[in-house]
Design an enzyme around this catalytic site. Structure first.
Site: not given
Length: 221
Positions: A8, A10, A177
């Site tokens: 990921d 951010d 996620d």
């Protein structure tokens, strides 16, 4: 042999204030296995980050709505319904929250991002009318088509690279996620992760943000 990574952006490759942690520019190009950047951001953002990191452009964007690997870009869903819902949200007094230029959504192909300061109750009501999900990444609300997930993007990218999704180690921090964690062979939530990500991950790091990601990389070498 180090494993391939699906990361990921951010909250995972960033500082606590949101910028890319400069340590990523040393750690990721040195990684001797494929790296896939998986994000809720619009497609150009992870491509640009790959470019500046000088790593191959292998990305999952817009929560899996756009997938890029092996010189092929695939848009996996129709983008019309999220934009219709966004227009209805604004017509009813909502505000996407990004100003007139709206560079957050300008290049999105499959979803619409809405500022966290928006009227969440109204947004969710409109989303339900249009049969859309609202995904809270901690940085924005996203109007997305049901069934679109980063985990499916990982399966697609892994196939393009001749790998099994279970070969990958995933690192992330938010509910978008979770599907990546489920598809990957091993998963880590960084310490700043939300409750859903922490519950879905195999491990939770001691460090937050890029500190947590670097902790994972050190453990895998």
């Amino acid at each position: 042999m180090v494993p391939p990574l699906v990361l990921d952006i951010d909250g995972t490759l960033t500082t606590p204030t949101g910028g890319i942690d400069p340590r990523a520019f040393e750690a990721l190009p040195a990684w001797d296995a494929p790296i896939v950047l998986a994000t809720g951001k619009a497609f150009p953002y992870p491509v640009a980050l790959c470019h500046f990191l000088q790593i191959p452009e292998q990305v999952i964007a817009e929560h899996g709505g756009v997938v890029y690997a092996d010189d092929e870009v695939r848009v996996t869903v129709d983008s019309e319904r999220p934009w219709q819902a966004a227009e209805a949200f604004v017509d009813r007094g909502g505000d996407l929250g990004w100003g007139a230029a709206d560079t957050v959504n300008r290049w999105r192909e499959t979803e619409v991002a809405v500022n966290l300061d928006a009227d969440e109750a109204l947004l969710r009501a409109v989303a339900e009318e249009f049969d859309l999900d609202v995904v809270d990444t901690g940085y924005a609300y996203h109007l997305v088509t049901p069934g679109v997930a980063k985990g499916d993007g990982l399966r697609s990218v892994a196939t393009a690279l001749g790998l099994d999704p279970a070969d990958f180690v995933a690192v992330g921090d938010s509910e978008n996620d979770v599907s990546t964690f489920e598809a990957a062979g091993e998963s880590f939530a960084v310490a700043n992760a939300d409750d859903r990500a922490r519950a879905a991950a195999d491990h939770v790091t001691d460090g937050a943000h890029m500190d947590g990601t670097l902790e994972v990389l050190a453990a895998l070498q």
